[in-house]
Scaffold this motif. Structure first.
Motif, PDB file in Angstrom:
ATOM      1  N   MET A   5       0.783  -1.127  -0.023  1.00 45.80           N
ATOM      2  CA  MET A   5       0.080   0.033  -0.099  1.00 45.80           C
ATOM      3  C   MET A   5       0.820   1.075   0.070  1.00 45.80           C
ATOM      4  O   MET A   5       0.248   2.371  -0.034  1.00 45.80           O
ATOM      5  CB  MET A   5      -0.815   0.025   1.259  1.00 45.80           C
ATOM      6  CG  MET A   5      -0.319   0.296   2.438  1.00 45.80           C
ATOM      7  SD  MET A   5       0.711  -1.175   3.033  1.00 45.80           S
ATOM      8  CE  MET A   5       0.929  -0.724   4.879  1.00 45.80           C
ATOM      9  N   MET A   6       1.946   1.190   0.268  1.00 50.31           N
ATOM     10  CA  MET A   6       3.070   2.255   0.366  1.00 50.31           C
ATOM     11  C   MET A   6       3.356   2.865  -1.172  1.00 50.31           C
ATOM     12  O   MET A   6       3.928   3.799  -1.418  1.00 50.31           O
ATOM     13  CB  MET A   6       4.384   2.155   1.012  1.00 50.31           C
ATOM     14  CG  MET A   6       3.949   2.095   2.362  1.00 50.31           C
ATOM     15  SD  MET A   6       5.599   1.670   3.541  1.00 50.31           S
ATOM     16  CE  MET A   6       7.244   1.542   2.694  1.00 50.31           C
ATOM     17  N   GLN A   7       3.021   1.973  -2.429  1.00 49.10           N
ATOM     18  CA  GLN A   7       3.535   2.108  -3.466  1.00 49.10           C
ATOM     19  C   GLN A   7       2.340   3.243  -4.218  1.00 49.10           C
ATOM     20  O   GLN A   7       1.312   2.977  -3.815  1.00 49.10           O
ATOM     21  CB  GLN A   7       3.584   0.803  -4.223  1.00 49.10           C
ATOM     22  CG  GLN A   7       4.017   0.915  -5.998  1.00 49.10           C
ATOM     23  CD  GLN A   7       5.423   1.399  -5.964  1.00 49.10           C
ATOM     24  OE1 GLN A   7       6.271   0.815  -5.526  1.00 49.10           O
ATOM     25  NE2 GLN A   7       5.516   2.664  -6.436  1.00 49.10           N
ATOM     26  N   SER A 137      -5.540   9.673   3.655  1.00 46.87           N
ATOM     27  CA  SER A 137      -6.903   8.572   3.547  1.00 46.87           C
ATOM     28  C   SER A 137      -8.124   9.654   4.433  1.00 46.87           C
ATOM     29  O   SER A 137      -8.991   8.888   5.188  1.00 46.87           O
ATOM     30  CB  SER A 137      -6.744   7.507   4.253  1.00 46.87           C
ATOM     31  OG  SER A 137      -6.034   6.622   3.536  1.00 46.87           O
ATOM     32  N   GLY A 138      -8.098  10.936   4.254  1.00 49.77           N
ATOM     33  CA  GLY A 138      -9.156  11.742   5.129  1.00 49.77           C
ATOM     34  C   GLY A 138      -8.749  12.110   6.449  1.00 49.77           C
ATOM     35  O   GLY A 138      -9.256  12.809   6.957  1.00 49.77           O
ATOM     36  N   ALA A 152       1.412  15.656  11.720  1.00 47.51           N
ATOM     37  CA  ALA A 152       2.474  16.065  11.045  1.00 47.51           C
ATOM     38  C   ALA A 152       2.108  16.648   9.472  1.00 47.51           C
ATOM     39  O   ALA A 152       2.322  17.562   9.016  1.00 47.51           O
ATOM     40  CB  ALA A 152       3.651  14.943  10.774  1.00 47.51           C
ATOM     41  N   ILE A 153       1.499  15.653   8.809  1.00 48.86           N
ATOM     42  CA  ILE A 153       0.707  15.976   7.634  1.00 48.86           C
ATOM     43  C   ILE A 153      -0.315  17.090   7.724  1.00 48.86           C
ATOM     44  O   ILE A 153      -0.269  18.073   6.729  1.00 48.86           O
ATOM     45  CB  ILE A 153       0.081  14.647   6.836  1.00 48.86           C
ATOM     46  CG1 ILE A 153       1.164  13.671   6.622  1.00 48.86           C
ATOM     47  CG2 ILE A 153      -0.535  15.224   5.443  1.00 48.86           C
ATOM     48  CD1 ILE A 153       0.372  12.509   6.083  1.00 48.86           C
ATOM     49  N   THR A 172      -5.985  15.461  -5.826  1.00 48.20           N
ATOM     50  CA  THR A 172      -6.882  14.334  -5.414  1.00 48.20           C
ATOM     51  C   THR A 172      -6.353  13.025  -6.080  1.00 48.20           C
ATOM     52  O   THR A 172      -7.176  12.091  -5.956  1.00 48.20           O
ATOM     53  CB  THR A 172      -8.259  14.640  -5.389  1.00 48.20           C
ATOM     54  OG1 THR A 172      -8.756  14.929  -6.642  1.00 48.20           O
ATOM     55  CG2 THR A 172      -8.407  15.895  -4.359  1.00 48.20           C
ATOM     56  N   ILE A 173      -5.374  12.873  -6.564  1.00 48.46           N
ATOM     57  CA  ILE A 173      -4.611  11.683  -7.307  1.00 48.46           C
ATOM     58  C   ILE A 173      -4.180  10.806  -6.278  1.00 48.46           C
ATOM     59  O   ILE A 173      -3.417  11.372  -5.351  1.00 48.46           O
ATOM     60  CB  ILE A 173      -3.738  12.089  -8.197  1.00 48.46           C
ATOM     61  CG1 ILE A 173      -4.135  12.927  -9.445  1.00 48.46           C
ATOM     62  CG2 ILE A 173      -2.839  10.877  -8.622  1.00 48.46           C
ATOM     63  CD1 ILE A 173      -3.448  13.268 -10.356  1.00 48.46           C
ATOM     64  N   GLY A 174      -4.244   9.515  -6.146  1.00 46.57           N
ATOM     65  CA  GLY A 174      -3.689   8.811  -5.302  1.00 46.57           C
ATOM     66  C   GLY A 174      -4.304   8.983  -3.920  1.00 46.57           C
ATOM     67  O   GLY A 174      -5.593   9.346  -3.533  1.00 46.57           O
ATOM     68  N   ASP A 175      -3.387   9.332  -2.611  1.00 47.32           N
ATOM     69  CA  ASP A 175      -3.897   9.634  -1.400  1.00 47.32           C
ATOM     70  C   ASP A 175      -3.616  11.217  -1.299  1.00 47.32           C
ATOM     71  O   ASP A 175      -3.351  11.577  -0.180  1.00 47.32           O
ATOM     72  CB  ASP A 175      -3.187   8.927  -0.416  1.00 47.32           C
ATOM     73  CG  ASP A 175      -3.648   8.987   0.859  1.00 47.32           C
ATOM     74  OD1 ASP A 175      -4.862   9.480   1.144  1.00 47.32           O
ATOM     75  OD2 ASP A 175      -2.769   8.926   1.930  1.00 47.32           O
TER      76      ASP A 175
END
Length: 183
Positions: A5-7, A137-138, A152-153, A172-175
């Motif tokens: 899922m990190m990819q 992820s919201g 942090a984010i 809003t591409i990917g995460d």
């Protein structure tokens, strides 16, 4: 594969490649290479004399990356170094290397702000700093979520939106990919 899922996804790989072409990028630095898909996507987009540099802390993951780069015929365009990204970025700043056209940050979230500040020193005027997972992820919109990564984010999102050193857009591409164009 564990931690797959990190990819980044194919849509984000295509987006990064197109962004590189749109700004005429030749020099690309990424912080957090994982299995090498983002580096490969950009390596295929930059010109023959382009250079992609990846930084990561995991030999296991990046050994996979090297295999994929070789299979794609791109290994000569991509340089990988293992170790702490902050140290490497500080080394690049001290060496006063030619500025990068794009710096992509997709690594440990608590250090994103450190990477962002260094990226501002490493990217050329008009260049891009792209930060992955800025929607998390919201979770960044949930004030009750106060885990270290989310905090942090969330803080960096707020900082970048108020930062007059850059023009910003959140795709809003990917995460969620934050694009900060250095003024």
């Amino acid at each position: 594969m564990p931690m797959a899922m990190m990819q980044i996804g194919p849509d984000q790989g295509a987006f990064m490649a197109r962004a590189a072409k749109l700004i005429g990028a030749k020099r690309y630095l990424e912080i957090g290479t994982f299995t090498g898909y983002s580096a490969l996507s950009v390596a295929q987009a930059v010109p023959v004399d382009g250079n992609v540099r990846g930084r990561d802390g995991s030999k296991d993951f990046t050994d996979r990356a090297r295999k994929y780069w070789k299979d794609a015929g791109m290994e000569s365009k991509i340089e990988l170094r293992l170790g702490p990204a902050v140290d490497e970025m500080d080394r690049l700043i001290a060496a006063k290397e030619t500025p990068f056209d794009i710096v992509f940050i997709d690594a440990d979230k608590p250090n994103y702000d450190l990477y962002y500040e260094r990226a501002l020193k490493l990217v050329r005027t008009g260049g891009l700093i792209a930060l992955d997972n800025m929607l998390w992820s919201g979770a960044v919109a949930d004030p009750a979520n106060n885990d270290i990564n989310t905090v942090a984010i969330r803080a960096l999102n707020k900082k970048i939106h108020a930062d007059d050193r850059v023009d910003v857009a959140l795709a809003t591409i990917g995460d969620g990919v934050m694009l900060a164009r250095k003024k």
